[in-house]
Design a protein around this motif. Structure first.
Motif, PDB file in Angstrom:
ATOM      1  N   GLY A 144      -3.695  -2.757   2.372  1.00 13.87           N
ATOM      2  CA  GLY A 144      -4.269  -1.719   3.222  1.00 13.87           C
ATOM      3  C   GLY A 144      -4.796  -0.620   2.337  1.00 13.87           C
ATOM      4  O   GLY A 144      -4.527  -0.597   1.129  1.00 13.87           O
ATOM      5  N   ASP A 145      -5.577   0.287   2.894  1.00 20.37           N
ATOM      6  CA  ASP A 145      -6.065   1.431   2.124  1.00 20.37           C
ATOM      7  C   ASP A 145      -4.884   2.259   1.635  1.00 20.37           C
ATOM      8  O   ASP A 145      -3.873   2.400   2.336  1.00 20.37           O
ATOM      9  CB  ASP A 145      -6.984   2.306   2.975  1.00 20.37           C
ATOM     10  CG  ASP A 145      -8.324   1.654   3.252  1.00 20.37           C
ATOM     11  OD1 ASP A 145      -8.772   0.807   2.449  1.00 20.37           O
ATOM     12  OD2 ASP A 145      -8.939   1.999   4.278  1.00 20.37           O
TER      13      ASP A 145
ATOM     14  N   TYR B 141      -9.814  -3.556   0.642  1.00 22.62           N
ATOM     15  CA  TYR B 141      -9.268  -2.215   0.858  1.00 22.62           C
ATOM     16  C   TYR B 141      -9.646  -1.299  -0.303  1.00 22.62           C
ATOM     17  O   TYR B 141     -10.212  -1.752  -1.295  1.00 22.62           O
ATOM     18  CB  TYR B 141      -7.744  -2.274   1.011  1.00 22.62           C
ATOM     19  CG  TYR B 141      -7.295  -3.116   2.171  1.00 22.62           C
ATOM     20  CD1 TYR B 141      -7.475  -2.685   3.476  1.00 22.62           C
ATOM     21  CD2 TYR B 141      -6.697  -4.352   1.959  1.00 22.62           C
ATOM     22  CE1 TYR B 141      -7.071  -3.459   4.552  1.00 22.62           C
ATOM     23  CE2 TYR B 141      -6.278  -5.132   3.033  1.00 22.62           C
ATOM     24  CZ  TYR B 141      -6.473  -4.686   4.325  1.00 22.62           C
ATOM     25  OH  TYR B 141      -6.073  -5.459   5.393  1.00 22.62           O
TER      26      TYR B 141
ATOM     27  N   THR C  43       0.834  -1.193   0.000  1.00 23.25           N
ATOM     28  CA  THR C  43       0.000   0.000   0.000  1.00 23.25           C
ATOM     29  C   THR C  43       0.874   1.249   0.000  1.00 23.25           C
ATOM     30  O   THR C  43       2.086   1.173   0.226  1.00 23.25           O
ATOM     31  CB  THR C  43      -0.969   0.001   1.204  1.00 23.25           C
ATOM     32  OG1 THR C  43      -1.894   1.061   1.034  1.00 23.25           O
ATOM     33  CG2 THR C  43      -0.256   0.124   2.514  1.00 23.25           C
TER      34      THR C  43
END
Length: 76
Positions: free
Chosen positions: A47-48, A66, A23
């Motif tokens: 993850g975002d 995500y 990410t």
């Protein structure tokens, strides 16, 4: 994971069938971060991700639940 702080800039080009597993700016850091995802390349999110720019096919992103946000708006 790649973090770009307020005094940094990232311009990442994924090409040639490359893949990113991770990410970028998961904690919404304030640095400029742009990603270009060329044809045949993939991004697997862990993850975002918070970006200031994105070019490419969002279908080449494996989200795993995500999201990729560009200037605060989810693109996937």
């Amino acid at each position: 994971m790649i973090k770009v702080d307020e005094i940094s800039t990232l311009s990442l080009i994924l090409g040639g069938g490359s893949s990113l597993n991770g990410t970028i700016n998961p904690d919404s850091q304030s640095g400029e971060a742009a990603v270009t995802l060329e044809e045949g390349s993939t991004w697997i999110l862990t993850g975002d991700a918070y970006l200031t720019g994105f070019e490419g096919d969002v279908g080449s992103i494996t989200a795993n639940g995500y999201h990729v946000y560009v200037n605060g708006t989810a693109i996937n």
